[in-house]
Design a protein around this motif. Structure first.
Motif, PDB file in Angstrom:
ATOM      1  N   MET A 258      -7.774 -15.677  29.766  1.00  0.00           N
ATOM      2  CA  MET A 258      -6.750 -16.178  30.686  1.00  0.00           C
ATOM      3  C   MET A 258      -6.121 -15.037  31.478  1.00  0.00           C
ATOM      4  O   MET A 258      -5.849 -15.172  32.683  1.00  0.00           O
ATOM      5  CB  MET A 258      -5.678 -16.934  29.912  1.00  0.00           C
ATOM      6  CG  MET A 258      -6.177 -18.183  29.198  1.00  0.00           C
ATOM      7  SD  MET A 258      -6.851 -19.427  30.328  1.00  0.00           S
ATOM      8  CE  MET A 258      -5.391 -19.842  31.272  1.00  0.00           C
ATOM      9  N   PHE A 259      -5.895 -13.911  30.828  1.00  0.00           N
ATOM     10  CA  PHE A 259      -5.322 -12.752  31.529  1.00  0.00           C
ATOM     11  C   PHE A 259      -6.276 -12.235  32.603  1.00  0.00           C
ATOM     12  O   PHE A 259      -5.853 -11.926  33.730  1.00  0.00           O
ATOM     13  CB  PHE A 259      -5.002 -11.651  30.524  1.00  0.00           C
ATOM     14  CG  PHE A 259      -4.564 -10.363  31.150  1.00  0.00           C
ATOM     15  CD1 PHE A 259      -3.317 -10.252  31.739  1.00  0.00           C
ATOM     16  CD2 PHE A 259      -5.403  -9.257  31.146  1.00  0.00           C
ATOM     17  CE1 PHE A 259      -2.904  -9.055  32.321  1.00  0.00           C
ATOM     18  CE2 PHE A 259      -5.006  -8.071  31.720  1.00  0.00           C
ATOM     19  CZ  PHE A 259      -3.758  -7.967  32.311  1.00  0.00           C
ATOM     20  N   LEU A 260      -7.555 -12.159  32.290  1.00  0.00           N
ATOM     21  CA  LEU A 260      -8.534 -11.676  33.273  1.00  0.00           C
ATOM     22  C   LEU A 260      -8.662 -12.644  34.447  1.00  0.00           C
ATOM     23  O   LEU A 260      -8.801 -12.212  35.598  1.00  0.00           O
ATOM     24  CB  LEU A 260      -9.886 -11.478  32.593  1.00  0.00           C
ATOM     25  CG  LEU A 260      -9.951 -10.358  31.547  1.00  0.00           C
ATOM     26  CD1 LEU A 260     -11.341 -10.296  30.923  1.00  0.00           C
ATOM     27  CD2 LEU A 260      -9.578  -9.014  32.156  1.00  0.00           C
ATOM     28  N   VAL A 264      -7.948 -11.648  38.342  1.00  0.00           N
ATOM     29  CA  VAL A 264      -8.929 -11.901  39.402  1.00  0.00           C
ATOM     30  C   VAL A 264      -8.301 -12.718  40.533  1.00  0.00           C
ATOM     31  O   VAL A 264      -8.534 -12.431  41.725  1.00  0.00           O
ATOM     32  CB  VAL A 264     -10.160 -12.619  38.817  1.00  0.00           C
ATOM     33  CG1 VAL A 264     -11.070 -13.131  39.931  1.00  0.00           C
ATOM     34  CG2 VAL A 264     -10.935 -11.681  37.913  1.00  0.00           C
ATOM     35  N   CYS A 265      -7.496 -13.710  40.199  1.00  0.00           N
ATOM     36  CA  CYS A 265      -6.844 -14.524  41.238  1.00  0.00           C
ATOM     37  C   CYS A 265      -5.882 -13.683  42.074  1.00  0.00           C
ATOM     38  O   CYS A 265      -5.841 -13.804  43.307  1.00  0.00           O
ATOM     39  CB  CYS A 265      -6.099 -15.688  40.584  1.00  0.00           C
ATOM     40  SG  CYS A 265      -7.173 -16.938  39.841  1.00  0.00           S
ATOM     41  N   VAL A 266      -5.117 -12.813  41.418  1.00  0.00           N
ATOM     42  CA  VAL A 266      -4.170 -11.967  42.158  1.00  0.00           C
ATOM     43  C   VAL A 266      -4.908 -10.987  43.061  1.00  0.00           C
ATOM     44  O   VAL A 266      -4.544 -10.804  44.234  1.00  0.00           O
ATOM     45  CB  VAL A 266      -3.253 -11.222  41.169  1.00  0.00           C
ATOM     46  CG1 VAL A 266      -2.407 -10.197  41.906  1.00  0.00           C
ATOM     47  CG2 VAL A 266      -2.354 -12.206  40.431  1.00  0.00           C
ATOM     48  N   VAL A 267      -5.954 -10.349  42.536  1.00  0.00           N
ATOM     49  CA  VAL A 267      -6.717  -9.394  43.341  1.00  0.00           C
ATOM     50  C   VAL A 267      -7.398 -10.094  44.516  1.00  0.00           C
ATOM     51  O   VAL A 267      -7.418  -9.581  45.644  1.00  0.00           O
ATOM     52  CB  VAL A 267      -7.753  -8.672  42.457  1.00  0.00           C
ATOM     53  CG1 VAL A 267      -8.685  -7.821  43.303  1.00  0.00           C
ATOM     54  CG2 VAL A 267      -7.051  -7.805  41.431  1.00  0.00           C
ATOM     55  N   ALA A 268      -7.937 -11.293  44.275  1.00  0.00           N
ATOM     56  CA  ALA A 268      -8.570 -12.041  45.363  1.00  0.00           C
ATOM     57  C   ALA A 268      -7.556 -12.410  46.435  1.00  0.00           C
ATOM     58  O   ALA A 268      -7.852 -12.332  47.641  1.00  0.00           O
ATOM     59  CB  ALA A 268      -9.239 -13.300  44.813  1.00  0.00           C
ATOM     60  N   GLY A 269      -6.362 -12.797  46.019  1.00  0.00           N
ATOM     61  CA  GLY A 269      -5.326 -13.102  47.008  1.00  0.00           C
ATOM     62  C   GLY A 269      -4.913 -11.892  47.818  1.00  0.00           C
ATOM     63  O   GLY A 269      -4.706 -11.988  49.035  1.00  0.00           O
TER      64      GLY A 269
END
Length: 279
Positions: A258-260, A264-269
């Motif tokens: 869940m942390f990863l 990934v969602c934050v970096v993609a944003g």
């Protein structure tokens, strides 16, 4: 006539004292230290997800193993509670985002008699302790004769996620330039076209922020869920119950995954925002 004028010498300028390297980068060091302090528990969870303990408790490092990663559902009831938490979080996010967006537009765009009272009531769930709201909702369900389970958890999660969605969307709506919508109307756009092509795309970042926050809060909640779950077991309740008997390594695997996914969602944003600014 001064001494400098008679001798022709220039006045001595005071040397400029530059701050040291540590002082110049003090804010950077403080930010990195705070980030390391916040990420450290997640790193420990990641490390112990590869541990193979001798007993029931996964608190001391024994030896490296990938058994938990190859069989994350090896513990009875873990994946069932995880799937239930994901379903509740998804439906709670959809319900809270839809209701919260409409409430935010109403509070930001319209003036009505009870507007200040509604604003106060919206912020109450964010200000009061969770145990107070949990006990209040449990009392309401008991008085109405509603059986505790999936639906009581879902209603409770929508109730406390609603305030966070309203806050995020309202801040975005209030910062919008009304002249953009007026320009669309001057170009003979209908109210529906103006909302779908102008208003909604501008408010989309606030709506997305409220939705992501709702999903995280719903998936992670324990106090309100514990009061209104009955015999239903979500993932946080499973973790709490298993910690009393011995925490399995698979819980560390789920937490790390869940942390990863969140990283990934934050970096993609961030990458999407950077590309949009460059273009």
């Amino acid at each position: 006539m001064t001494v400098h004028e008679t001798t022709g010498a220039a006045p001595c300028a005071r040397p400029v004292r530059r701050p040291g390297r540590l002082r110049r980068h003090l804010v950077t060091f403080a930010g990195l230290a705070t980030l390391a302090y916040l990420v450290l528990p997640n790193v420990i969870v990641l490390i112990f997800s590869f541990n193979k303990p001798n007993g029931r408790f996964n608190y001391q490092w024994q030896r490296f193993s990938t058994d938990a990663w190859t069989d994350p559902c090896g513990v009875a009831g873990l994946c069932g509670s995880l799937g239930l938490s994901l379903r509740i979080a998804l439906w709670a996010t959809l319900g809270a985002t839809a209701l919260g967006t409409m409430i935010a537009f109403a509070l930001a765009r319209y003036r009505f008699r009870a507007r200040s009272t509604v604003n106060t009531l919206i912020f109450l769930p964010m200000a009061m302790p969770e145990v107070v709201m949990a006990a209040s909702l449990a009392t309401l369900f008991l008085n109405m004769g509603i059986q505790f389970g999936f639906w009581t958890i879902l209603i409770a999660h929508i109730m406390f996620c609603l305030s966070f969605v309203v806050t995020a969307v309202k801040a975005r709506v209030m910062s919008m330039d009304p002249r953009l919508e007026q320009a669309a109307q001057d170009l003979y756009a209908t109210p529906v076209q103006t909302f779908l092509r102008v208003t909604l795309p501008i408010a989309a970042p606030g709506i997305a922020a409220g939705a992501l926050l709702s999903f995280a809060l719903s998936f992670d909640d324990f106090i309100i869920t514990n009061f209104n779950a009955g015999s239903t077991v979500t993932f946080p309740m499973f973790v709490w119950g298993s910690a009393q008997r011995g925490t399995p390594v698979q819980i560390n695997v789920i937490g790390t995954a869940m942390f990863l996914v969140a990283v990934v969602c934050v970096v993609a944003g961030q990458l999407a925002g950077t590309r949009r600014k460059r273009s």
